[in-house]
Design an enzyme around this catalytic site. Structure first.
Site, PDB file in Angstrom:
ATOM      1  N   GLU A 295     -30.632  14.942-103.997  1.00  0.00           N
ATOM      2  CA  GLU A 295     -31.698  14.063-103.506  1.00  0.00           C
ATOM      3  C   GLU A 295     -31.432  13.631-102.057  1.00  0.00           C
ATOM      4  O   GLU A 295     -32.351  13.584-101.235  1.00  0.00           O
ATOM      5  CB  GLU A 295     -31.825  12.848-104.443  1.00  0.00           C
ATOM      6  CG  GLU A 295     -32.817  11.781-104.020  1.00  0.00           C
ATOM      7  CD  GLU A 295     -34.247  12.262-103.841  1.00  0.00           C
ATOM      8  OE1 GLU A 295     -34.569  13.398-104.215  1.00  0.00           O
ATOM      9  OE2 GLU A 295     -35.055  11.494-103.294  1.00  0.00           O
TER      10      GLU A 295
ATOM     11  N   LYS B 235     -34.000  14.403 -99.031  1.00  0.00           N
ATOM     12  CA  LYS B 235     -34.561  13.322 -98.211  1.00  0.00           C
ATOM     13  C   LYS B 235     -34.354  13.619 -96.728  1.00  0.00           C
ATOM     14  O   LYS B 235     -35.256  13.502 -95.914  1.00  0.00           O
ATOM     15  CB  LYS B 235     -33.871  12.016 -98.610  1.00  0.00           C
ATOM     16  CG  LYS B 235     -34.673  10.793 -98.586  1.00  0.00           C
ATOM     17  CD  LYS B 235     -35.483  10.501 -99.827  1.00  0.00           C
ATOM     18  CE  LYS B 235     -36.489  11.566-100.179  1.00  0.00           C
ATOM     19  NZ  LYS B 235     -37.009  11.458-101.500  1.00  0.00           N
TER      20      LYS B 235
HETATM   21  C1  AGP Z   1     -40.162  13.614-102.417  1.00  0.00           C
HETATM   22  O1  AGP Z   1     -39.552  13.019-101.325  1.00  0.00           O
HETATM   23  C2  AGP Z   1     -40.999  14.745-102.127  1.00  0.00           C
HETATM   24  N1  AGP Z   1     -41.962  14.487-101.140  1.00  0.00           N
HETATM   25  C3  AGP Z   1     -41.416  15.666-103.244  1.00  0.00           C
HETATM   26  O2  AGP Z   1     -40.282  16.410-103.567  1.00  0.00           O
HETATM   27  C4  AGP Z   1     -42.001  15.054-104.540  1.00  0.00           C
HETATM   28  O3  AGP Z   1     -41.027  14.319-105.207  1.00  0.00           O
HETATM   29  C5  AGP Z   1     -42.546  16.193-105.432  1.00  0.00           C
HETATM   30  O4  AGP Z   1     -43.565  16.849-104.745  1.00  0.00           O
HETATM   31  C6  AGP Z   1     -43.026  15.703-106.759  1.00  0.00           C
HETATM   32  O5  AGP Z   1     -44.090  14.814-106.629  1.00  0.00           O
HETATM   33  P1  AGP Z   1     -44.593  13.952-107.839  1.00  0.00           P
HETATM   34  O6  AGP Z   1     -43.490  13.019-108.210  1.00  0.00           O
HETATM   35  O7  AGP Z   1     -45.805  13.253-107.340  1.00  0.00           O
HETATM   36  O8  AGP Z   1     -44.885  14.891-108.966  1.00  0.00           O
END
Ligand code: AGP
Length: 618
Positions: A491, A495
């Protein structure tokens, strides 16, 4: 990913649409456009441009739109065709009768395009959306004197029946001011009900200042909107009595409130979000998860849990595996949603599928859920957005209620997902009599205390900012963690790469010597997650291996750890907590490191390039 907003009413459409587009910016986009009906000339007035909404605003300022109270607008996240003005929405048909905005992907667009071209339609863009405009245009030819709203509805109905893929559509006709048609399969679309005006939008923040009354259009439904009324029907033409929900969103939730970025604001909201979760979910020492719809006996009967999620939510799911297995003694597998669907997953009776998603609109996760349901699984969703597609698809839902997350990089949604997984694990462990009650009480006490510890870390964020800035010049980062903090490493890397564009990899620290160690030299920064744990000594060995190869170590360690200072030039401390709860605390400095590096490098923190907040295409 792609935002739609549309208006029919008694006010000027253009300013409303422009303001709405700004509220949808967070979804991610690379071009935008507005189209309105000129009632005098029975034609469209359209402005489109690539880049930020500010460009569209400037364009409209220099070339004002005509007066109109009917219009549609769009932020486009490019799939088919580059992010150019021509490919931006709205799209018009050859006869210039029909104007369309679209979110999703039309999978059979090539065959439709060929057929339409052979029938004389001329295409100007590379998009899949243009076939929708042409197709509707082909079916729409009322005589100009007698055009009726139902004619447009009928033309859209004929067209959508031929489309394969996912779509949310907003459609207007040049000769019908005051009429707007919407349709949906797979991509989110809501209708806002006003007095003498109606709205469509991809998401609540775009319109909640104008109405609190919302219809969540379902897959296979379409709607005819006029200033006075909204009629919902199925693609088959059957009238539908839609459920009208009241949304309770406050303006503060979608404003920066003095913070430099939404991401920083959302990082700071975490103590409050988690505190509220504890207060609403823990009563008299017991975890209460009313949305779960499973009795203790049913929880006892669960043989296996399968978690599906994407991105950050997937990392939360990975932490979930460690805690559910250790507290509830149920085997857990975790899949990236887009892989789960295509790996022929085996699902037995008494398996529970948990889908985790902030938005509840992630196409991959929705597809995985549909696949699991088709194989007989029961779905429990952990979701932030009330009324989302996932919430409606799941058999049971645990809302995290973290409030709107506007920054593309997920922060408060992640820690709220983690927190919910801890609560769920405790509930499961207790119901299955696998959890030592004393440990249960200790963990609950620890969870209750987490918001206070967050506040402490935040009060010391200056030193984290200092370390982040001091390392912001590195061209690549490695994040290492072990055991329950291995997902934390993934994670942390996600990030950083999302918002600073620095290549960053997350690894299980034990895997370093199986490959990544080849990358270590004085140009590589390595974030070593080393809180107090059973694998602490092993992390120290990893740190030494990195140091002897001149890698630059930034360690995350527990308050009071004086040993680590001897090995790492930069140490970020987190307060003491239960070992099992450390992913909750580690998340915060990782978010702050990514944030301050992104700011230092001058990146667009809240709307990083190429990314979308809700990824509504597979
Ligand atoms: C997180 O920082 C991201 N932008 C991305 O990985 C996100 O967590 C992923 O697209 C899943 O989205 P959701 O939780 O809305 O399903």
């Amino acid at each position: 990913m792609c935002g739609i907003i549309g208006y029919v009413g008694d006010k000027q459409a253009a300013p409303f649409l422009l303001a709405g587009l700004k509220r949808l910016e967070y979804r991610g986009y690379d071009s935008s456009g507005i189209g309105i009906v000129d009632a005098r000339t029975k034609s469209f007035d359209v402005r489109k441009i690539n880049g930020k909404i500010a460009n569209l605003e400037n364009l409209i300022h220099s070339q004002p739109l005509c007066e109109s109270s009917t219009g549609i607008s769009h932020t486009r996240w490019a799939t088919h065709g580059a992010p150019t003005r021509i490919n931006a929405h709205p799209h018009v048909d050859t006869r210039k009768n029909i104007l369309v905005v679209h979110n999703g992907i039309i999978e059979n667009y090539e065959s439709l395009r060929e057929k339409l071209q052979s029938r004389g339609h001329r295409f100007v863009s590379q998009t899949d959306t243009e076939v929708v405009a042409q197709l509707i245009g082909e079916y729409y030819h009322p005589s100009r004197s007698s055009a009726k709203p139902e004619d447009l509805l009928a033309a859209v109905r004929k067209a959508v029946k031929q489309l394969k893929g996912a779509f949310a559509l907003g459609v207007i006709a040049a000769d019908q001011p005051g009429v707007l048609v919407a349709a949906r399969v797979g991509s989110p679309l809501i209708i806002g009900l006003g007095r003498g005006e109606q709205f469509i939008a991809s998401d609540v923040p775009a319109i909640f200042q104008h109405t609190k009354k919302i219809i969540y259009l379902k897959d296979g439904q379409m709607a005819l909107l006029t200033p006075q009324c909204v009629q919902v029907s199925s693609f088959d033409g059957h009238k539908v009595q839609p459920k009208v929900d009241t949304v309770n969103l406050q303006i503060d939730a979608v404003q920066k409130q003095g913070f430099a970025h939404f991401m920083l604001k959302e990082i700071h909201e975490q103590p409050q979000v988690l505190k509220q979760m504890f207060q609403s979910r823990v009563k008299h020492g017991a975890v209460v998860l009313s949305g779960i719809h499973l009795t203790d006996q049913q929880l006892k009967n669960i043989k296996r849990i399968l978690i599906v999620a994407c991105g950050t939510a997937y990392h939360a799911g990975m932490v979930g595996k460690y805690i559910i297995e250790s507290l509830a003694n149920v085997p857990v597998s975790v899949d990236v949603s887009s892989e789960f669907r295509y790996r022929n997953p085996i699902i037995h009776q008494n398996d529970l599928v948990i889908a985790i998603s902030q938005s509840g609109e992630t196409a991959d996760t929705l597809a995985a859920v549909k696949e699991a349901k088709a194989r007989g699984a029961k779905i429990l969703a952990i979701c932030n957005v009330v009324g989302s597609s996932l919430a409606r698809e799941a058999d049971a839902i645990l809302y995290t209620h973290a409030g709107p997350e506007i920054g593309v990089a997920s922060t408060k949604a992640y820690t709220a997902q983690l927190y919910m997984l801890y609560l769920l694990s405790l509930k499961l462990g207790m119901a299955r009599k696998q959890l030592n009650p004393q440990l249960g009480r200790k963990l609950l006490k620890g969870l209750k205390h987490i918001p206070v510890l967050y506040a402490k870390i935040l009060s010391e964020k200056g030193s984290i900012a200092h370390i982040a800035r001091a390392n912001s010049h590195f061209g690549s980062f490695l994040f290492l963690g072990r055991n329950i903090n291995y997902p934390s490493a993934l994670e942390g890397a996600l990030k950083l790469k999302e918002i600073s564009y620095i290549p960053a990899e997350g690894y299980a620290a034990g895997e370093m010597k199986h490959g990544p160690i080849a990358l270590i030299d004085e140009y590589r920064a390595v974030v070593c997650i080393a809180p107090e744990s059973d694998t602490y000594e092993k992390m120290i060995s990893n740190i030494q291996e990195i140091r002897s190869r001149k890698g630059k170590v930034i360690a995350i360690a527990t308050d009071g750890d004086t040993t680590i200072k001897r090995h790492a030039p930069h140490v970020i401390y987190i307060p003491q907590t239960e070992k099992l709860l450390t992913p909750l605390l580690v998340a915060l400095p990782l978010q702050l490191v990514a944030y301050y590096i992104s700011v230092k490098r001058g990146c667009d923190v809240d709307q990083p390039r190429n990314l979308a907040k809700s990824v509504t295409v597979e």
